[in-house]
Design a protein around this motif. Structure first.
Motif, PDB file in Angstrom:
ATOM      1  N   TYR A  13      33.905  57.903-114.166  1.00  0.00           N
ATOM      2  CA  TYR A  13      33.480  59.284-113.940  1.00  0.00           C
ATOM      3  C   TYR A  13      34.581  60.298-114.263  1.00  0.00           C
ATOM      4  O   TYR A  13      34.460  61.476-113.918  1.00  0.00           O
ATOM      5  CB  TYR A  13      33.003  59.463-112.503  1.00  0.00           C
ATOM      6  N   ARG A 134      34.539  61.183-119.593  1.00  0.00           N
ATOM      7  CA  ARG A 134      33.722  62.395-119.564  1.00  0.00           C
ATOM      8  C   ARG A 134      34.118  63.288-118.400  1.00  0.00           C
ATOM      9  O   ARG A 134      34.651  62.830-117.393  1.00  0.00           O
ATOM     10  CB  ARG A 134      32.250  62.013-119.454  1.00  0.00           C
ATOM     11  N   ARG A 137      30.184  65.237-113.628  1.00  0.00           N
ATOM     12  CA  ARG A 137      29.611  64.139-112.861  1.00  0.00           C
ATOM     13  C   ARG A 137      28.879  63.112-113.709  1.00  0.00           C
ATOM     14  O   ARG A 137      28.077  62.344-113.199  1.00  0.00           O
ATOM     15  CB  ARG A 137      28.679  64.703-111.793  1.00  0.00           C
ATOM     16  N   GLN A 138      29.126  63.076-114.996  1.00  0.00           N
ATOM     17  CA  GLN A 138      28.473  62.118-115.874  1.00  0.00           C
ATOM     18  C   GLN A 138      29.419  60.955-116.171  1.00  0.00           C
ATOM     19  O   GLN A 138      30.556  61.168-116.602  1.00  0.00           O
ATOM     20  CB  GLN A 138      28.049  62.791-117.174  1.00  0.00           C
ATOM     21  N   PRO A 139      28.982  59.700-115.944  1.00  0.00           N
ATOM     22  CA  PRO A 139      29.871  58.564-116.180  1.00  0.00           C
ATOM     23  C   PRO A 139      30.057  58.288-117.663  1.00  0.00           C
ATOM     24  O   PRO A 139      29.152  58.495-118.478  1.00  0.00           O
ATOM     25  CB  PRO A 139      29.132  57.402-115.510  1.00  0.00           C
TER      26      PRO A 139
END
Length: 214
Positions: A13, A134, A137-139
């Motif tokens: 994350y 990234r 909150r995007q893995p």
């Protein structure tokens, strides 16, 4: 009150992942960065204030401990892998972990065996963030890497940076024997072994990677 967590930082994350340093790796691995968690307990008059326990315990030990304190018998229709750790919690002099060892599974794959302050990492995969991390909150993606048999001295090498297997063949042999006991009991998909006690461990409750606290 018991305050702890179930796994380390979710490193994919990026800037929202947290950090497990100086521990190695993070969530999804059998290294301490993935399994070792802080644990704070409070019970005025029962748990000594300011006491520090350096023995290894795990969340699988919470159920039998609380059951014992409440005077409740554990279920007899299934196997319970946890042990009563009240002597550790209450700061009893000389208290040690009631476990011979802890076994670290990913699903049905036995990946490591820990006995107090030494850990044998068995041949296993290691999930690491791959490519550009990234933001937000995007893995990001993971890369699957592999590690061979290794031994780590967690007392003197908290970051698991140095494999000391070659210098400690007897310790490796002892931990490999413990791993074999686990395979006989719980199975191991890496060696195509089926669990002898699967029927006694409901699938939702079987011992998998346990969350350590120390």
């Amino acid at each position: 009150m018991i305050f702890t967590s179930d796994n380390g930082s979710w490193l994919s994350y990026g800037d929202h992942a947290g950090c497990a340093l100086p521990l190695r790796e993070g969530k999804g691995t059998m290294f301490d960065g993935g399994c070792r968690e802080p644990c704070i307990m409070r019970w005025p008059g029962k748990i000594p204030a300011g006491n520090v326990c350096r023995e290894v315990a795990a969340t699988i030990d919470v159920l039998p401990t609380i059951a014992g304190l409440a005077g409740v018998e554990l279920p007899k229709d299934r196997l319970i892998d946890g042990r009563d750790i009240w002597p550790l919690m209450s700061g009893q002099p000389g208290a040690k972990s009631p476990h011979e060892a802890y076994y670290f599974y990913w699903g049905w794959h036995l990946e490591a065996v820990r006995q107090r302050q030494v850990e044998a990492a068995l041949p296993a995969r290691v999930s690491q963030p791959g490519g550009q991390a990234r933001l937000g909150r995007q893995p990001g993606p993971y890369e699957q890497k592999k590690i061979g048999l290794a031994l780590f001295d967690l007392e003197n090498d908290i970051g698991e940076t140095t494999d000391v297997a070659a210098e400690n063949p007897e310790v490796v042999k002892r931990l490999q024997a413990l791993a074999e006991k686990a395979r006989e009991d719980l199975g191991d998909s890496a060696t195509s072994r089926k669990a002898r006690t699967a029927a006694a461990r409901p699938s939702s409750k079987r011992m998998s990677r346990c969350s350590e606290s120390s």
